[in-house]
Design a protein around this motif. Structure first.
Motif, PDB file in Angstrom:
ATOM      1  N   GLN A   1       0.824  -1.209   0.000  1.00  0.00           N
ATOM      2  CA  GLN A   1       0.000   0.000   0.000  1.00  0.00           C
ATOM      3  C   GLN A   1       0.864   1.267   0.000  1.00  0.00           C
ATOM      4  O   GLN A   1       0.539   2.255  -0.661  1.00  0.00           O
ATOM      5  N   THR A   2       1.983   1.224   0.726  1.00  0.00           N
ATOM      6  CA  THR A   2       2.900   2.364   0.741  1.00  0.00           C
ATOM      7  C   THR A   2       3.608   2.496  -0.592  1.00  0.00           C
ATOM      8  O   THR A   2       3.787   3.597  -1.117  1.00  0.00           O
ATOM      9  N   PHE A   3       3.982   1.356  -1.168  1.00  0.00           N
ATOM     10  CA  PHE A   3       4.628   1.356  -2.473  1.00  0.00           C
ATOM     11  C   PHE A   3       3.709   1.933  -3.541  1.00  0.00           C
ATOM     12  O   PHE A   3       4.142   2.698  -4.421  1.00  0.00           O
ATOM     13  N   GLY A   4       2.432   1.599  -3.454  1.00  0.00           N
ATOM     14  CA  GLY A   4       1.459   2.151  -4.392  1.00  0.00           C
ATOM     15  C   GLY A   4       1.352   3.655  -4.281  1.00  0.00           C
ATOM     16  O   GLY A   4       1.332   4.368  -5.292  1.00  0.00           O
ATOM     17  N   SER A   5       1.300   4.162  -3.045  1.00  0.00           N
ATOM     18  CA  SER A   5       1.244   5.611  -2.840  1.00  0.00           C
ATOM     19  C   SER A   5       2.531   6.273  -3.320  1.00  0.00           C
ATOM     20  O   SER A   5       2.510   7.379  -3.867  1.00  0.00           O
ATOM     21  N   PHE A   6       3.655   5.592  -3.112  1.00  0.00           N
ATOM     22  CA  PHE A   6       4.955   6.084  -3.567  1.00  0.00           C
ATOM     23  C   PHE A   6       4.956   6.256  -5.091  1.00  0.00           C
ATOM     24  O   PHE A   6       5.357   7.309  -5.612  1.00  0.00           O
ATOM     25  N   LEU A   7       4.495   5.242  -5.812  1.00  0.00           N
ATOM     26  CA  LEU A   7       4.462   5.298  -7.270  1.00  0.00           C
ATOM     27  C   LEU A   7       3.545   6.410  -7.768  1.00  0.00           C
ATOM     28  O   LEU A   7       3.926   7.222  -8.615  1.00  0.00           O
ATOM     29  N   VAL A   8       2.338   6.432  -7.245  1.00  0.00           N
ATOM     30  CA  VAL A   8       1.349   7.409  -7.713  1.00  0.00           C
ATOM     31  C   VAL A   8       1.787   8.835  -7.412  1.00  0.00           C
ATOM     32  O   VAL A   8       1.650   9.736  -8.244  1.00  0.00           O
ATOM     33  N   ALA A   9       2.355   9.063  -6.221  1.00  0.00           N
ATOM     34  CA  ALA A   9       2.788  10.410  -5.838  1.00  0.00           C
ATOM     35  C   ALA A   9       3.910  10.925  -6.728  1.00  0.00           C
ATOM     36  O   ALA A   9       3.967  12.114  -7.040  1.00  0.00           O
ATOM     37  N   THR A  10       4.813  10.038  -7.131  1.00  0.00           N
ATOM     38  CA  THR A  10       5.925  10.483  -7.976  1.00  0.00           C
ATOM     39  C   THR A  10       5.492  10.725  -9.412  1.00  0.00           C
ATOM     40  O   THR A  10       6.123  11.509 -10.131  1.00  0.00           O
ATOM     41  N   MET A  11       4.420  10.089  -9.840  1.00  0.00           N
ATOM     42  CA  MET A  11       3.961  10.243 -11.222  1.00  0.00           C
ATOM     43  C   MET A  11       3.071  11.464 -11.423  1.00  0.00           C
ATOM     44  O   MET A  11       3.234  12.206 -12.397  1.00  0.00           O
ATOM     45  N   ILE A  12       2.123  11.679 -10.526  1.00  0.00           N
ATOM     46  CA  ILE A  12       1.100  12.709 -10.734  1.00  0.00           C
ATOM     47  C   ILE A  12       1.654  14.100 -10.451  1.00  0.00           C
ATOM     48  O   ILE A  12       2.168  14.375  -9.370  1.00  0.00           O
ATOM     49  N   MET A  13       1.526  14.983 -11.419  1.00  0.00           N
ATOM     50  CA  MET A  13       1.983  16.368 -11.286  1.00  0.00           C
ATOM     51  C   MET A  13       0.806  17.286 -10.965  1.00  0.00           C
ATOM     52  O   MET A  13      -0.250  17.183 -11.588  1.00  0.00           O
ATOM     53  N   ASN A  14       0.998  18.165 -10.018  1.00  0.00           N
ATOM     54  CA  ASN A  14      -0.056  19.118  -9.640  1.00  0.00           C
ATOM     55  C   ASN A  14      -0.040  20.297 -10.614  1.00  0.00           C
ATOM     56  O   ASN A  14       0.398  21.401 -10.280  1.00  0.00           O
ATOM     57  N   THR A  15      -0.538  20.059 -11.822  1.00  0.00           N
ATOM     58  CA  THR A  15      -0.490  21.083 -12.863  1.00  0.00           C
ATOM     59  C   THR A  15      -1.329  22.310 -12.511  1.00  0.00           C
ATOM     60  O   THR A  15      -1.025  23.411 -12.967  1.00  0.00           O
TER      61      THR A  15
ATOM     62  N   LYS B   1      -3.953  -1.652  -8.505  1.00  0.00           N
ATOM     63  CA  LYS B   1      -3.028  -2.779  -8.412  1.00  0.00           C
ATOM     64  C   LYS B   1      -2.445  -2.942  -7.016  1.00  0.00           C
ATOM     65  O   LYS B   1      -2.284  -4.076  -6.527  1.00  0.00           O
ATOM     66  N   TYR B   2      -2.144  -1.839  -6.347  1.00  0.00           N
ATOM     67  CA  TYR B   2      -1.461  -1.920  -5.053  1.00  0.00           C
ATOM     68  C   TYR B   2      -2.353  -1.589  -3.856  1.00  0.00           C
ATOM     69  O   TYR B   2      -1.920  -1.726  -2.716  1.00  0.00           O
ATOM     70  N   GLY B   3      -3.585  -1.173  -4.100  1.00  0.00           N
ATOM     71  CA  GLY B   3      -4.485  -0.874  -2.989  1.00  0.00           C
ATOM     72  C   GLY B   3      -5.036  -2.137  -2.360  1.00  0.00           C
ATOM     73  O   GLY B   3      -5.100  -3.197  -2.982  1.00  0.00           O
TER      74      GLY B   3
ATOM     75  N   ASP C   1      -7.037   7.297  -1.145  1.00  0.00           N
ATOM     76  CA  ASP C   1      -8.227   7.097  -0.320  1.00  0.00           C
ATOM     77  C   ASP C   1      -9.182   6.105  -0.976  1.00  0.00           C
ATOM     78  O   ASP C   1      -9.714   5.212  -0.316  1.00  0.00           O
ATOM     79  N   ARG C   2      -9.379   6.227  -2.271  1.00  0.00           N
ATOM     80  CA  ARG C   2     -10.332   5.375  -2.977  1.00  0.00           C
ATOM     81  C   ARG C   2      -9.898   3.904  -2.974  1.00  0.00           C
ATOM     82  O   ARG C   2     -10.722   3.012  -2.782  1.00  0.00           O
ATOM     83  N   GLU C   3      -8.614   3.658  -3.161  1.00  0.00           N
ATOM     84  CA  GLU C   3      -8.133   2.286  -3.291  1.00  0.00           C
ATOM     85  C   GLU C   3      -7.435   1.771  -2.039  1.00  0.00           C
ATOM     86  O   GLU C   3      -6.770   0.740  -2.065  1.00  0.00           O
ATOM     87  N   ASN C   4      -7.578   2.503  -0.931  1.00  0.00           N
ATOM     88  CA  ASN C   4      -7.020   2.084   0.358  1.00  0.00           C
ATOM     89  C   ASN C   4      -5.519   1.820   0.302  1.00  0.00           C
ATOM     90  O   ASN C   4      -5.021   0.810   0.816  1.00  0.00           O
ATOM     91  N   MET C   5      -4.808   2.755  -0.311  1.00  0.00           N
ATOM     92  CA  MET C   5      -3.345   2.713  -0.225  1.00  0.00           C
ATOM     93  C   MET C   5      -2.945   3.440   1.059  1.00  0.00           C
ATOM     94  O   MET C   5      -3.781   3.755   1.907  1.00  0.00           O
ATOM     95  N   ASP C   6      -1.658   3.725   1.220  1.00  0.00           N
ATOM     96  CA  ASP C   6      -1.162   4.393   2.425  1.00  0.00           C
ATOM     97  C   ASP C   6      -1.505   5.882   2.355  1.00  0.00           C
ATOM     98  O   ASP C   6      -0.815   6.674   1.718  1.00  0.00           O
ATOM     99  N   ARG C   7      -2.579   6.279   3.034  1.00  0.00           N
ATOM    100  CA  ARG C   7      -3.063   7.663   2.976  1.00  0.00           C
ATOM    101  C   ARG C   7      -2.097   8.633   3.627  1.00  0.00           C
ATOM    102  O   ARG C   7      -1.870   9.739   3.126  1.00  0.00           O
ATOM    103  N   ASP C   8      -1.525   8.240   4.772  1.00  0.00           N
ATOM    104  CA  ASP C   8      -0.599   9.129   5.480  1.00  0.00           C
ATOM    105  C   ASP C   8       0.644   9.403   4.643  1.00  0.00           C
ATOM    106  O   ASP C   8       1.138  10.531   4.590  1.00  0.00           O
TER     107      ASP C   8
END
Length: 299
Positions: free
Chosen positions: A91-105, A144-146, A267-274
């Motif tokens: 779950q932490t790995f999933g949040s890690f991946l998503v956070a590094t990919m998504i840009m706050n445009t 995939k990781y949630g 939040d939606r996929e129950n990854m590591d929210r913190d």
């Protein structure tokens, strides 16, 4: 133009106003989501319409959107390799991946709005490329990781209901048909778009809540998102031979902080929210200073 004065000082103050209002319990963290939804659905679409309406459309606009997609894919492979060596929980790995990919445009749009319509138009197209990848590739990683991972299909309808998407399509149609907007319409669109910067910074202040848990890994994620993103964006502009405004927009947008959609997907996929909240908060605060520095450097 000194971005540590004037408008940028206003943005920084609004960020701290939001943070202080939360501490005083006059507003709550959850209120940030309301403000951000208002900005996304009401303020940003008029900005995009005006930006494209006033800009000169060119082939580099399509390349700018393509660069946004490629940045996310390249960062994914780099983050995946590094993240696996850090031996995080799924779950932490999933949040890690998503956070590094998504840009706050959305973070950059108020800055580009100040600079000019050409910059804002290209930033809007970068945003579309980013958004497409959020609700396809990044969302797939969240599923995939949630912990609630299922075989359900990626919900593209979420992307298809985004007002900014239709705003850009509408603006392109107007541009291609050579229609002229009246002064009243333009004034109304400007009125709707003007609060974007202030509302977004207050929302960021409300949502800012860094956690000490996994701080080291969170900082690695921030470096990947902003530092490696910056280098990746620059290399792509060389590959596609982008120059001038297009090159600057791609470089700056590639170095943006982790997007708020990171929190939504976590939040939606129950990854590591913190962990997701920590990366978003830290990277956003850093971006209050790094983005103006980059803009100062190029302009």
């Amino acid at each position: 133009m000194n971005f540590f004065q004037g408008q940028n000082l206003t943005f920084i103050l609004c960020f701290f106003i939001g943070f202080i209002l939360k501490k005083l319990k006059l507003l709550q963290k959850d209120d940030a989501h309301i403000l951000l939804r208002f900005v996304l659905n009401v303020c940003i679409p008029p900005l995009m319409i005006l930006a494209i309406y006033r800009a000169t459309l060119a082939l580099d606009l399509l390349l700018v959107a393509l660069c946004a997609m490629l940045v996310m894919v390249i960062i994914y492979f780099i983050s995946s390799a590094i993240g696996k060596k850090l031996k995080m929980e799924p779950q932490t790995f999933g949040s890690f991946l998503v956070a590094t990919m998504i840009m706050n445009t959305a973070f950059a749009l108020p800055y580009f709005k100040i600079i000019g319509s050409e910059e804002l138009a290209r930033a809007s197209l970068f945003d579309i490329g980013n958004t497409i990848m959020i609700f396809t590739f990044a969302y797939y990683q969240a599923i995939k990781y949630g912990t609630s991972a299922t075989k359900e299909k990626i919900q593209l309808k979420k992307f298809l209901t985004l007002p900014p998407l239709y705003a850009i399509l509408f603006a392109v149609l107007i541009k291609m048909s050579n229609l002229q907007l009246s002064y009243t319409v333009i004034s109304f669109l400007e009125l709707l778009g003007n609060p974007t910067g202030i509302l977004m910074m207050v929302a960021l202040g409300l949502a800012c809540e860094p956690k000490l848990k996994h701080l080291g890994k969170a900082l690695i994620a921030v470096v990947l998102r902003m530092g490696v993103g910056l280098i990746t964006g620059y290399l792509l502009t060389l590959i596609f031979r982008l120059h001038g405004t297009a090159q600057i927009v791609v470089i700056i947008c590639s170095s943006l902080p982790a997007g708020f959609n990171t929190l939504i997907l976590a939040d939606r996929e129950n990854m590591d929210r913190d962990f997701a909240a920590t990366v978003v908060s830290i990277s956003t605060f850093i971006a209050l200073f790094t983005i103006p520095l980059l803009i100062n450097f190029f302009y």
